[in-house]
Design a protein around this motif. Structure first.
Motif, short mmCIF file in Angstrom:
data_model
loop_
_atom_site.label_atom_id
_atom_site.label_comp_id
_atom_site.label_asym_id
_atom_site.label_seq_id
_atom_site.Cartn_x
_atom_site.Cartn_y
_atom_site.Cartn_z
N SER A 113 -2.42 -20.95 44.52
CA SER A 113 -2.34 -19.98 43.15
C SER A 113 -3.82 -19.39 42.89
O SER A 113 -4.85 -19.91 42.81
N GLU A 114 -3.78 -18.01 42.48
CA GLU A 114 -4.98 -17.41 41.99
C GLU A 114 -4.31 -16.68 40.73
O GLU A 114 -2.88 -16.46 40.78
N PRO A 115 -5.06 -16.11 39.77
CA PRO A 115 -4.83 -15.55 38.46
C PRO A 115 -3.34 -14.25 38.97
O PRO A 115 -2.44 -14.35 38.13
N SER A 116 -3.52 -13.61 39.98
CA SER A 116 -2.78 -12.49 40.20
C SER A 116 -1.88 -12.62 41.54
O SER A 116 -0.96 -11.67 41.86
N ARG A 117 -1.74 -13.76 42.09
CA ARG A 117 -1.22 -14.17 43.31
C ARG A 117 -0.84 -15.56 43.54
O ARG A 117 -1.59 -16.37 43.25
#
Length: 378
Positions: A16-20
């Motif tokens: 997980s990353e902030p936008s994906r």
């Protein structure tokens, strides 16, 4: 901040990353490792088979390491680093319920409105400038065809066009074929009959996937070339009659050529071909080469012919066609699995001489991908 978590049984992880965000299975990650023991450093080909990976492979640990994700596999105890951007680019964790007839990313369907901006390149420029060649090939990939102008007016010049991206595919017609006609108005007012838009050689399996038509003489009135996007035609049919679209994808047409001694070419393929996941991958349409259709059940045959007729009417619709005249030293390249081509009728005095040949799309797409990779690295 990026984060990674592993499922309780180690069967998959979630990155997980902030936008994906995406999930990846342990077996998929292990099979797609890029370490030197799994992939050859020079060419990227796998050095192991799936049976070399232990059955029941699981993720023992996973951690963020800069721009990478480090994964440790059990029972091997092997740790592999993955580029996170690469992982997201390859993600398969998304809905797969696309409607039948979808087209691949980068494919743009079109109709007569494209007449205002026909994709075109300059022979001298694309021959010398990789960026210009990339733009021209990208046009072929996106629209299924593109013109090329200011080429040499000499016998066999079309071979130089193919050399820009691939190799000639030789057939029973030879390495190239002649399209030469002398118009004689004292015999008939219109001696050069028009041809319905069609794909070439549907009786071959596989069909030639690229065709080049190169103009050497064009002094007769008329004879304009015309192209129609088979994918857009199929999309229109789907919008009007989803069942008719479906029947042309489910049942095979048959095509045949036996026009010369020792040659009898046959194929059996749908007029609209879909991949198993519904992606539209090919259109085959050529009334002159159609054989008797025998693979459609009796109770579906009338519906099949109704859909076949309607597809032909859509293809013949002037709102679908892009028309242009080829002058000496000009040519066009067409994706023969997608774009139909035709010729308008011509008359009057003069001559018309084109040369044609076939090539394959894998070479064209390979050349384009290599140029794009080169540009990205600069």
């Amino acid at each position: 901040m990026p984060n990674v978590s592993v499922s309780a049984d180690g069967g998959y992880l979630t990155l997980s990353e902030p936008s994906r965000s995406a999930r990846f299975h342990a077996i998929w990650l292990r099979d797609n490792a890029w370490d030197a023991q799994t992939r050859a450093p020079g060419n990227g080909q796998r050095l192991i088979t799936l049976s070399d990976i232990p059955r029941g492979t699981r993720i023992a640990a996973a951690a963020i390491a800069g721009s990478s994700l480090r994964v440790t596999f059990a029972p091997e105890g092997k740790s592999v680093d993955y580029d996170r951007d690469w992982l997201f680019a390859q993600s398969y964790d998304h809905p797969q319920d696309r409607q039948a007839g979808w087209t691949a990313e980068g494919v743009e369907t079109w109709d007569a409105s494209l007449m205002q901006s026909v994709p075109c390149g300059d022979f001298t420029e694309v021959s010398a400038n990789p960026a210009a060649l990339q733009r021209w090939l990208a046009g072929v990939a996106r629209y299924g065809f593109a013109k090329l102008v200011n080429g040499p007016v000499e016998d066999g010049a079309l071979m130089k066009v193919v050399e820009l991206f691939g190799y000639v595919r030789e057939t029973n017609y030879g390495r190239h074929f002649e399209v030469r006609t002398t118009v004689n108005p004292t015999n008939l007012a219109y001696t050069g009959l028009g041809l319905q838009a069609h794909t070439d050689n549907p009786y071959r399996d596989p069909v030639p996937t690229v065709q080049v038509l190169y103009c050497l003489e064009s002094s007769a009135a008329g004879g304009e070339n015309m192209v129609v996007d088979g994918f857009r035609a199929a999309e229109r049919l789907h919008g009007e009659d989803p069942e008719g679209f479906g029947i042309l994808t489910r049942y095979c047409a048959r095509f045949e050529y036996a026009g010369e001694a020792g040659v009898r070419l046959r194929s059996r393929r749908p007029m609209i071909e879909l991949a198993p996941d519904g992606e539209m991958i090919a259109v085959r349409f050529n009334n002159r080469s159609a054989a008797a259709i025998t693979d459609v059940p009796f109770d579906q045959m009338e519906h099949y012919y109704a859909a076949y007729r309607r597809l032909g009417e859509i293809i013949d619709d002037p709102a679908m066609e892009v028309t242009f005249r080829l002058n000496p030293g000009e040519c066009f390249v067409v994706d023969n699995t997608r774009v139909l081509h035709a010729r308008k009728g011509y008359s009057g005095t003069g001559t018309r001489w084109l040369q044609g040949c076939y090539a394959d799309k894998d070479g064209l797409l390979s050349r384009l991908a290599a140029l794009e990779t080169m540009e990205a690295a600069e």
